[in-house]
Scaffold this motif. Structure first.
Motif, PDB file in Angstrom:
ATOM      1  N   ASP A 326       0.843  -1.196   0.000  1.00 20.05           N
ATOM      2  CA  ASP A 326       0.000   0.000   0.000  1.00 20.05           C
ATOM      3  C   ASP A 326       0.883   1.253   0.000  1.00 20.05           C
ATOM      4  OD1 ASP A 326      -2.189   1.678   0.202  1.00 20.05           O
ATOM      5  OD2 ASP A 326      -2.629   1.195   2.289  1.00 20.05           O
ATOM      6  N   PHE A 327       1.885   1.257   0.838  1.00 17.38           N
ATOM      7  CA  PHE A 327       2.819   2.395   0.905  1.00 17.38           C
ATOM      8  C   PHE A 327       3.552   2.609  -0.415  1.00 17.38           C
ATOM      9  CE2 PHE A 327       7.432   3.112   1.261  1.00 17.38           C
ATOM     10  CZ  PHE A 327       7.441   4.468   1.592  1.00 17.38           C
ATOM     11  N   ALA A 328       3.988   1.523  -1.063  1.00 13.80           N
ATOM     12  CA  ALA A 328       4.767   1.648  -2.302  1.00 13.80           C
ATOM     13  C   ALA A 328       3.984   2.399  -3.371  1.00 13.80           C
ATOM     14  CB  ALA A 328       5.168   0.264  -2.809  1.00 13.80           C
ATOM     15  N   SER A 329       2.675   2.195  -3.405  1.00 11.73           N
ATOM     16  CA  SER A 329       1.851   2.961  -4.341  1.00 11.73           C
ATOM     17  C   SER A 329       1.617   4.383  -3.839  1.00 11.73           C
ATOM     18  CB  SER A 329       0.505   2.262  -4.548  1.00 11.73           C
ATOM     19  OG  SER A 329       0.638   1.105  -5.331  1.00 11.73           O
ATOM     20  N   TRP A 330       1.387   4.511  -2.551  1.00 10.97           N
ATOM     21  CA  TRP A 330       1.104   5.834  -1.973  1.00 10.97           C
ATOM     22  C   TRP A 330       2.261   6.794  -2.193  1.00 10.97           C
ATOM     23  CZ3 TRP A 330       3.670   8.423   1.987  1.00 10.97           C
ATOM     24  CH2 TRP A 330       3.036   9.571   2.487  1.00 10.97           C
ATOM     25  N   ILE A 331       3.501   6.339  -2.000  1.00  8.50           N
ATOM     26  CA  ILE A 331       4.639   7.250  -2.118  1.00  8.50           C
ATOM     27  C   ILE A 331       4.809   7.722  -3.559  1.00  8.50           C
ATOM     28  CG2 ILE A 331       6.424   5.471  -2.462  1.00  8.50           C
ATOM     29  CD1 ILE A 331       6.726   8.693  -0.341  1.00  8.50           C
ATOM     30  N   VAL A 332       4.513   6.854  -4.523  1.00  2.00           N
ATOM     31  CA  VAL A 332       4.591   7.288  -5.918  1.00  2.00           C
ATOM     32  C   VAL A 332       3.490   8.292  -6.227  1.00  2.00           C
ATOM     33  CG1 VAL A 332       4.390   6.533  -8.314  1.00  2.00           C
ATOM     34  CG2 VAL A 332       5.770   5.215  -6.710  1.00  2.00           C
ATOM     35  N   GLN A 373       1.843  -5.842  -7.870  1.00  2.00           N
ATOM     36  CA  GLN A 373       1.547  -4.898  -6.789  1.00  2.00           C
ATOM     37  C   GLN A 373       2.693  -3.917  -6.598  1.00  2.00           C
ATOM     38  OE1 GLN A 373       1.419  -8.174  -6.744  1.00  2.00           O
ATOM     39  NE2 GLN A 373      -0.120  -9.001  -5.342  1.00  2.00           N
ATOM     40  N   ARG A 374       3.917  -4.370  -6.888  1.00  2.00           N
ATOM     41  CA  ARG A 374       5.111  -3.551  -6.682  1.00  2.00           C
ATOM     42  C   ARG A 374       5.198  -2.397  -7.671  1.00  2.00           C
ATOM     43  NH1 ARG A 374       6.125  -7.383 -10.269  1.00  2.00           N
ATOM     44  NH2 ARG A 374       7.706  -7.101 -11.878  1.00  2.00           N
ATOM     45  N   THR A 522      -3.202  -4.510  -3.458  1.00  2.00           N
ATOM     46  CA  THR A 522      -2.045  -4.369  -2.570  1.00  2.00           C
ATOM     47  C   THR A 522      -2.144  -5.296  -1.363  1.00  2.00           C
ATOM     48  OG1 THR A 522      -3.094  -2.495  -1.422  1.00  2.00           O
ATOM     49  CG2 THR A 522      -1.636  -1.991  -3.269  1.00  2.00           C
ATOM     50  N   ALA A 523      -3.344  -5.798  -1.065  1.00  2.00           N
ATOM     51  CA  ALA A 523      -3.511  -6.743   0.047  1.00  2.00           C
ATOM     52  C   ALA A 523      -3.553  -8.176  -0.454  1.00  2.00           C
ATOM     53  CB  ALA A 523      -4.785  -6.421   0.823  1.00  2.00           C
ATOM     54  N   SER A 524      -2.868  -8.451  -1.563  1.00  2.00           N
ATOM     55  CA  SER A 524      -2.824  -9.798  -2.130  1.00  2.00           C
ATOM     56  C   SER A 524      -1.375 -10.251  -2.261  1.00  2.00           C
ATOM     57  CB  SER A 524      -3.489  -9.825  -3.514  1.00  2.00           C
ATOM     58  OG  SER A 524      -4.861  -9.495  -3.410  1.00  2.00           O
TER      59      SER A 524
END
Length: 796
Positions: A326-332, A373-374, A522-524
């Motif tokens: 979840d964070f990896a998407s949020w930071i982008v 997800q990454r 992201t939760a998978s």
């Protein structure tokens, strides 16, 4: 006669010096799709299984004839353009912005609706003549591509003179077209030496970039330099003699300039850098306050399964890994907002109003292989919520799995959600055309001749216009992609229609919605399971001969994130794409909602579902709705209103009660299998006779559950019929429509009958430039195999 059934998207295969890597290896579809080099021209058919003559086509999926193959003649060099003043026709200051019109975002130029017909040409230009020519298509705007390391090679070097040279070349080749300036921004090459600690690190501390220039997306130093790049570039361009020709900026970064997360070495994962660790800890403290030990998860943590055949997580058991994804998407998303926000801030300081946008939000496609997800495109809700006018448009390529003849032009993004939030959704059409070298791009459904190229462009443009999206044609691979009389003819018809639509407007009227959840992605777990679907697909080889291959997909993800686009387009009803995380804010009412992957939920989604039920819609849930919240049957019932029981591990395949056919992905065992308890109607049963597809009346709604994720066309059509949505055409061909346009791509040849939701004063064949009917509520036309048709419906 021998033929094979058509299916949805094909899987991708990488080539490595004439070696075909196992389909079970990690495959990065989006990166491959942007790369213009292929070492094995006949790659697509390396693993093809020829048709044995025993697999017969369905009645609506005919044999494909052998076609004539045409390719670009590299010796053909167009004449030089006439001399012209680069500033000709652009002497007045320009103000460009996105405003809402007819309930959707629209580009306005100097206060009036502007027909944004957009073209792009890759830079550096691989054309034999090395000129900036896209073709004779009358674009109203073109992308000016440039290379960041040429104009900012090191921290203290700025070489903006190359901008002036590019402006002159693009102006000479594209007379009358405005510019949308490409700003692909990365810290300069010396940043890695100056700030090594700000670069990404994999789980063994390796900082060597796998693709491009992999600074940590959490690096504040890197973003500070990127913002300075954006500011300086725009200040230079807005002071240039051609500033009045620039109507917008596209601000890009990340892998393939699409803000995609960085790759790591095979078998490793990012990002273990100190900036990433700090930022994740801060993010977890705010978003996941119950997480005791927030840490960057290893590859094993990201891939761990609750059982060998699981396709889902109990999120509570894997909370750290889910939180980090979840964070990896949020930071982008934060970086996107910062870079685009800097562009808007600089423009405002200069007293200018111009468009700003980028690539982001590939919710409906990016995780098609189950382990992307990454790639960091799953925080669109955050971007929307924090946007505040910083992003005017978001782009994506057309979905790669829908490029074959007989398919649709799928949007990777939840375009209807973007529209409702005032963001323009753009589909980038980078079709690999017959103007390429022979057989190079067969794995991207390269067209074989001018007729096929024209048909595909017509299909894609028709879908984009029906969505309310400006068509964007991108000559990605050779520079000659769109350079043909046939492409120019399609372009002229498109431009004329868009000029008319700019005056009359168009309103989206879809009654069917596909809903995708980014938080469920992201939760998978990272999955790497591929299997045959039980279907065959038909494709052309390099000789123009139709071949048959077995259809293989990533288990679960390959179906719901690819095949659903064409499947529901073939029901005859227009379809909107929605983001589940924004559903509570959706003011539109649909008759059918299809939740493709709703495995986690919050109170906001529950409230949205309750309103949908109260309005009396038909709702389809797939596989295990709500299960990932905590691995609880009670959670599933809380979300759907249906009580469930879990079944032993087995195949997600059912026998349909009405005609005995089977629906689902055969031969694939999954741990997450559920059956509704005491449904009102059993539509299909598992092998043990328990309900696998069923419906119940809950409140005013008809609620349908399907254990199989691989749906078929009869089932999808029945859902649309049950919901009472208007079916424009029942031929099984991909269609799209709005209140004044209807488009159809012929998956099969024949006479097509179109039933309009209201009477039209006239029906105009846009590409045929003729009136086909007057004062009608239905009309018919003949459609050859794989032809594409767009009709303008004049209101009484």
């Amino acid at each position: 006669m021998s033929a094979c059934r058509l299916a949805g998207a094909s899987f991708r295969r990488k080539a490595n010096e004439r070696a075909v890597i196992s389909i079970c290896d990690a495959i990065d579809l989006t990166f491959l799709a942007r790369v213009c080099v292929c070492t094995w021209p006949a790659l697509l058919f390396a693993l093809a299984i020829p048709c044995c003559g025993t697999c017969m086509a369905a009645a609506d999926e005919p044999d494909w004839p052998t076609v004539k193959v045409e390719h670009f003649d590299a010796s053909r060099v167009p004449p030089p353009p006439p001399a012209c003043d680069p500033a000709e026709g652009f002497s007045e200051p320009v103000a460009a912005e996105v405003r809402m019109r007819d309930g959707a975002p629209c580009v306005f130029l100097n206060g009036r609706p502007f027909p944004l017909f957009w073209g792009g040409l890759e830079q550096p230009n691989p054309r034999p003549d090395k000129r900036m020519r896209i073709g004779d298509i009358p674009f109203s705007a073109v992308t000016v591509h440039n290379l960041y390391y040429e104009w900012h090679p090191s921290k203290d070097e700025w070489r903006f003179g190359c901008f002036d040279e590019l402006a002159a070349k693009y102006a000479a080749e594209n007379r009358g077209a405005y510019f949308i300036w490409d700003l692909s921004v990365y810290p300069p090459a010396d940043f890695a030496k100056r700030c090594p600690e700000e670069m990404t690190q994999d789980d063994e501390g390796d900082r060597k970039p796998v693709q491009r220039f992999s600074w940590s997306f959490a690096s504040e130093k890197a973003m500070s330099e990127i913002r300075e790049m954006v500011d300086r570039a725009i200040r230079y361009l807005e002071a240039a003699p051609y500033a009045n020709r620039i109507i917008g900026y596209r601000v890009n970064s990340g892998t393939t300039i699409e803000w995609l997360g960085w790759e790591a070495r095979p078998g490793h994962v990012n990002d273990f850098s100190e900036p990433s660790r700090r930022a994740f800890a801060a993010f977890a403290a705010k978003r996941y306050p119950g997480l005791a030990d927030p840490h960057v998860p290893s590859l094993a943590e990201r891939s761990a399964l609750d059982s060998p055949n699981s396709i889902l997580w109990n999120r509570e058991k894997h909370l750290n890994a889910a939180a980090y994804m979840d964070f990896a998407s949020w930071i982008v998303a934060q970086d996107v907002l910062a870079a685009c926000g800097q562009a808007k801030e600089t423009l405002a300081a200069l007293g200018r109003r111009k468009l700003v946008g980028t690539y982001y939000g590939y919710t409906f496609y990016l995780n098609v292989n189950g382990h992307d997800q990454r790639r960091a495109h799953f925080a669109l809700r955050d971007l929307i919520a924090q946007n505040a006018g910083r992003v005017d448009f978001l782009m994506s390529p057309q979905s790669y799995g829908q490029r074959n003849l007989g398919e649709t032009c799928g949007d990777m993004k939840p375009f209807a959600t973007l529209a409702a939030n005032g963001i323009l959704s753009v589909i980038e059409d980078d079709t690999r055309t017959h103007n390429h070298s022979p057989d190079v791009y067969l794995d991207y459904f390269q067209t074989h001749n001018a007729a096929q190229t024209a048909a595909v462009l017509r299909r894609n443009i028709g879908v984009a216009l029906c969505h309310g999206s400006p068509p964007y044609l991108y000559a990605l691979c050779t520079g000659t992609d769109l350079d043909s009389p046939e492409c120019a003819e399609v372009g002229r018809a498109t431009r004329a229609l868009m000029e008319k639509l700019a005056k009359t407007g168009a309103r989206r009227t879809a009654e069917v919605a596909l809903v995708a959840s980014e938080r469920s992605v992201t939760a998978s777990p990272l999955l790497n399971r591929w299997a045959e679907t039980g279907r065959w697909i038909q494709k052309y080889d390099g000789s123009g001969t139709a071949r048959c291959v077995r259809d293989r997909r990533a288990v679960f993800n390959g179906e719901v994130f690819a095949a659903a686009h064409t499947l529901f387009a073939r029901t005859g009803a227009p379809v909107d794409y929605l983001l589940a995380e924004d559903l509570e804010n959706c003011s539109r009412d649909y008759k059918l909602y299809v939740f493709l992957n709703q495995f986690v939920f919050d109170d906001g989604l529950r409230r949205a579902v309750a309103r949908i039920y109260e309005r009396g819609a038909t709702v389809l849930w797939l596989v295990a709705p709500g299960w990932s919240n905590g691995g609880s049957l009670a959670d599933m019932e809380r979300l759907t209103g249906m009580p469930f029981a879990q079944l032993p591990e087995g195949e997600a395949v059912v026998k349909m009660a009405r005609d005995g056919r089977h629906m689902g992905m055969p031969g694939v065992k999954v741990a997450e299998r559920f059956r509704p308890v005491r449904p009102d109607e059993v539509i299909g049963t598992y092998e043990d006779g328990s309900p696998g597809v069923a419906a119940s009346r809950i409140g005013h709604a008809t609620v349908v559950f399907s254990g199989p994720w691989q749906l078929d066309l009869p089932f999808a059509k029945e859902l649309v019929r049950r919901a009472g949505a208007h079916v424009w055409c029942d031929s099984g061909d991909p269609v799209e429509a709005n209140d004044c346009l209807f488009t159809l791509h012929a998956r099969a040849p024949g006479r097509k009958r179109v039933r309009l939701p209201r009477k039209a004063a006239s029906v105009v064949d846009v590409f045929g430039n003729r009136i086909v009917a007057r004062d009608v509520d239905a009309f018919e036309f003949d459609a050859p195999l794989h032809s594409s048709h767009l009709f303008y419906l004049e209101k009484p």
